[in-house]
Enzyme design. Structure first.
Site, PDB file in Angstrom:
ATOM      1  N   ASP A 424      36.844 -77.993  -3.396  1.00  0.00           N
ATOM      2  CA  ASP A 424      37.963 -77.513  -4.215  1.00  0.00           C
ATOM      3  C   ASP A 424      38.019 -78.283  -5.537  1.00  0.00           C
ATOM      4  OD1 ASP A 424      40.334 -76.448  -5.051  1.00  0.00           O
ATOM      5  OD2 ASP A 424      41.528 -77.167  -3.358  1.00  0.00           O
ATOM      6  N   GLY A 466      38.339 -68.801  -9.074  1.00  0.00           N
ATOM      7  CA  GLY A 466      37.744 -67.672  -9.797  1.00  0.00           C
ATOM      8  C   GLY A 466      37.429 -67.972 -11.254  1.00  0.00           C
ATOM      9  N   ASP A 487      46.062 -69.613  -5.290  1.00  0.00           N
ATOM     10  CA  ASP A 487      46.503 -69.666  -3.888  1.00  0.00           C
ATOM     11  C   ASP A 487      47.368 -68.465  -3.501  1.00  0.00           C
ATOM     12  OD1 ASP A 487      45.289 -72.080  -4.123  1.00  0.00           O
ATOM     13  OD2 ASP A 487      46.894 -73.217  -3.147  1.00  0.00           O
TER      14      ASP A 487
HETATM   15  C1  GAL Z   1      44.344 -75.894  -3.467  1.00  0.00           C
HETATM   16  C2  GAL Z   1      43.558 -74.838  -2.728  1.00  0.00           C
HETATM   17  C3  GAL Z   1      44.240 -74.615  -1.408  1.00  0.00           C
HETATM   18  C4  GAL Z   1      44.255 -75.916  -0.638  1.00  0.00           C
HETATM   19  C5  GAL Z   1      44.896 -77.028  -1.460  1.00  0.00           C
HETATM   20  C6  GAL Z   1      44.747 -78.391  -0.790  1.00  0.00           C
HETATM   21  O1  GAL Z   1      43.767 -76.105  -4.703  1.00  0.00           O
HETATM   22  O2  GAL Z   1      43.498 -73.650  -3.484  1.00  0.00           O
HETATM   23  O3  GAL Z   1      43.577 -73.594  -0.679  1.00  0.00           O
HETATM   24  O4  GAL Z   1      42.945 -76.256  -0.276  1.00  0.00           O
HETATM   25  O5  GAL Z   1      44.327 -77.105  -2.736  1.00  0.00           O
HETATM   26  O6  GAL Z   1      45.286 -79.422  -1.538  1.00  0.00           O
END
Ligand code: GAL
Length: 674
Positions: A424, A466, A487
């Site tokens: 991420d 994306g 999200d």
């Molecule tokens: C976001 C991600 C989520 C989750 C979260 C965890 O950036 O899109 O799906 O993984 O971080 O901190």
């Protein structure tokens, strides 16, 4: 004193709106209880002095993405007037567009065409005499994240003042018949593994227990446990091995082919599993992961192909101010000790500890005291395990991440036995020289290579929302899936805006590499520690699973499986629906036709049949039709309803179904006899 309509509205407010009856009054929309609006995430707002195309409006009802507000009238509201448009904001993506609609007692009273940012507000005046329920709708047409506004909106009424109300939600009807008691083999018909790497596959079988499993033509190096149905071992030579899986119980026996492709491609069908984020978020523990794995067995999810048990963020330690990495982080404009999610478990003492050991190896935090033990327990059930990191020094939750330690982390994950990494972007954004595609690719290319160096298969799931048209490049660097959006949350606005905006991405999906519109929001969700039932209505949940299956999306359950009820399990265990997602051809659906809030999406399947979703994004039931000519087929076609697992008949030219509010009818269309 002259009594003006607006003075009357003030009087009406001061004595309570619902009871007050007057002969002529005016009420601003912003005086209603706007919290009853259905929209994504944040609460809808009444705002003052907001601009549409540089024109300032004195007040407005601001909504994010697709939204609806239900308002009870008493038939004596003469007019609803408003100026509608998109609030000025330089950050909207090019092509952003929404549509406004006003419905009165199941009739469309007003529908705009596409409204774009920067366009002058449109003034609408709608006669609402006789109307009992008014619905204000904004629907995202393209590009997410716009703020739409009903500006200076008012009702002129002579009876009771309008009141915002909760919409009525349909009951949760289980559409799918129970699985047969005779044995049936479910799940993907193809699976991939790299030569010499550990292979693990549980044959998914429904039917009365006990089941005796067998397999013909297993390649050398693999063996099957006849009691558990788990195949393990490793294969030396690359190639396609067609295995005949067999399952038998006291009522009968069955067999089915499974292709084991020993080569370089994983995720030959989209990954199916569970992820901790949408339920436990920063509160996740090893017990939650074990609980999810046990639920796969207890609830029988494993018998439908569900495989991965993935921990998201917060299995790592959180470096606090004073940590050795602080200086570097500060130099890149980041600060330690932040609480990005503003939730209490962030201060859990179990999250405070040595993020890495003296050799730089990453540690699991004190909630995960035995990672290898946990993973091997998951494997012993025939399931696989996944975890999460970021290419930056910190995850989105400010836990330690992989920047500068990519090789060590990939090795560590492999040594612990993990089969899946979600990677991420998070803090890496601050470490990019610029926002170019080359800079965005760099960290993912690096981790892709590191994972490939390991002696076990680790599926690589990219998460960078994306950016930089990730679908164009992620597969080339070993990405098995990539998030296409920000999200998701458990609202119709969020789920439907994300799902229906995937059109055009289908060209980039295929065996080994999939578009990921984010995780499922059915069941008990809540981003921890407190959970709640999904705010999606039952029909919206059918839409969610149908659309994700048509999109060939990774299916990652985001709820607490230990609390999953019969309705939720039904959504997740319909083998005919799952078979659409897992179709080995891997051709993702696209939008075939659209007429306002009615959409038809379809994908061709490996057996030449076509899966078709008839969707109604609108507020009232509507008939949705698919024409054979739009699917490039002709003649008589057999239609099967996949949620009900029922043949509905043979049709020439087209098929129509009545589809409820926010609902779907998902069918498979095949030439007769085919
Ligand atoms: C976001 C991600 C989520 C989750 C979260 C965890 O950036 O899109 O799906 O993984 O971080 O901190």
């Amino acid at each position: 004193m002259k009594i003006t309509p607006s003075l009357l509205s003030v009087l009406a407010l001061s004595v309570g709106l619902s009871a007050f009856t007057v002969s002529a009054a005016s009420l601003s929309l912003t005086q209603l209880d706007l919290t009853l609006t259905e929209q994504q995430g944040r609460s809808p707002k009444a705002t003052a002095k907001t601009k549409i195309a540089d024109k300032v409006f004195s007040n407005g009802f601001l909504t994010r993405g697709s939204s609806d507000l239900y308002i009870a009238l008493d038939g004596k509201v003469a007019t609803f007037t408003a100026s509608i448009g998109i609030v000025d904001n330089p950050n909207y993506k090019e092509g952003a567009a929404v549509r406004f609609e006003v419905l009165g007692d199941s009739h469309l009273l007003y529908a705009s065409d596409s409204v774009h940012p920067g366009e002058a507000a449109r003034k609408i005046e709608i006669s609402t005499s006789g109307v009992k329920t008014l619905i204000l709708v904004v629907q995202t047409i393209d590009r997410l994240g716009t703020l739409a506004m009903w500006a200076d909106a008012r009702f002129e009424y002579s009876g009771k003042a309008p009141v915002a109300i909760k919409r009525e939600i349909e009951s949760a009807v289980i559409l799918t018949p129970a699985a047969a008691r005779t044995p049936k083999i479910n799940g993907a018909s193809i699976t991939g593994v790299r030569p010499t790497h550990p292979f693990l596959f549980k044959i998914p079988v429904t039917g009365d227990r006990p089941i005796k499993y067998s397999a013909k033509h297993l390649p050398k190096g693999l063996s099957l446990d006849a009691k558990t149905g788990i195949i393990t071992g490793s294969v030396q030579a690359a190639g396609d091995y067609t295995v005949i899986l067999q399952a038998k119980n006291k009522l009968g026996s069955t067999e089915r082919e499974l292709v084991i492709r020993v080569g370089d491609t994983l995720a030959l069908t989209p990954q199916m599993g569970w992820n901790s984020w949408n339920c436990f978020a920063s509160a996740v523990t090893a017990e939650n992961m074990k609980g999810a794995a046990d639920s796969f067995i207890k609830s029988g999810l494993i018998e439908h192909g569900w495989t991965y048990v993935n921990v998201d963020d917060f299995w790592e330690y959180r470096p606090l101010p004073g940590d050795p990495i602080e200086a570097d982080i500060n130099a890149h404009g980041l600060a330690l000790g932040k609480n990005p999610y503003h939730i209490s478990p962030m201060s859990d003492p179990k999250l405070v500890g040595p993020a890495r050991d003296s050799q730089g190896r990453i540690n699991a935090n004190a909630r995960f005291t035995d990672m290898p033990g946990l993973v091997s327990y998951i494997h012993s059930l025939g399931l696989k395990a996944g975890l999460y990191s970021s290419p930056g020094p910190l995850t989105c939750g400010q836990c330690i991440a992989s920047y500068g330690h990519e090789a060590e982390d990939a090795l560590r994950f492999a040594e612990w036995g993990f089969d899946y990494l979600k990677y991420d972007m998070c803090s890496y954004r601050n470490y990019m020289k610029d926002t170019s595609r080359a800079e965005a690719i760099k960290p993912y290319e690096l981790m892709g290579r590191m994972l490939h160096n390991q002696n076990r298969d680790i599926l690589f799931s990219l998460c960078q929302y994306g950016d930089n048209d990730v679908w164009e490049w992620a597969a080339n660097l070993g990405g098995n899936s990539w998030r296409t959006t920000g999200d998701i949350n458990d609202t119709w606005g969020s789920m439907s805006d994300i799902g229906f905006s995937q059109n055009g991405h289908e060209a980039y999906a295929g065996p080994g590499h999939w578009n990921d519109p984010d995780m499922l929001v059915v069941g008990q969700v809540g981003w921890g520690p407190t959970l709640h039932p999904t705010r999606l209505s039952p029909n919206e949940q059918y839409t969610h699973i149908s659309l994700w299956s048509l999109l060939a999306a990774p299916l990652l359950i985001g709820c607490d499986l230990t609390q999953a009820d019969a309705f939720t399990l039904n959504l997740l265990t319909n083998d005919e629906v799952i078979a659409i997602d897992q179709d080995p051809l891997g051709r993702a659906a696209h939008r075939i036709t659209q007429d306002r809030d009615v959409e038809v999406w379809a994908r061709t399947l490996a057996d030449g049949t076509v899966a078709v979703g008839l969707f109604n994004r609108g507020e009232i039931s509507q008939t949705v039709t698919v024409h054979w000519s739009d699917l490039h087929i002709s003649g008589q076609q057999a239609v099967r309803d996949l949620w009900r697992q029922k043949d509905v008949g043979s049709f020439g030219g087209e098929y129509s179904a009545l589809v409820p509010r926010h609902g779907v009818v998902l069918v498979k269309v095949s030439s007769n006899g085919g």
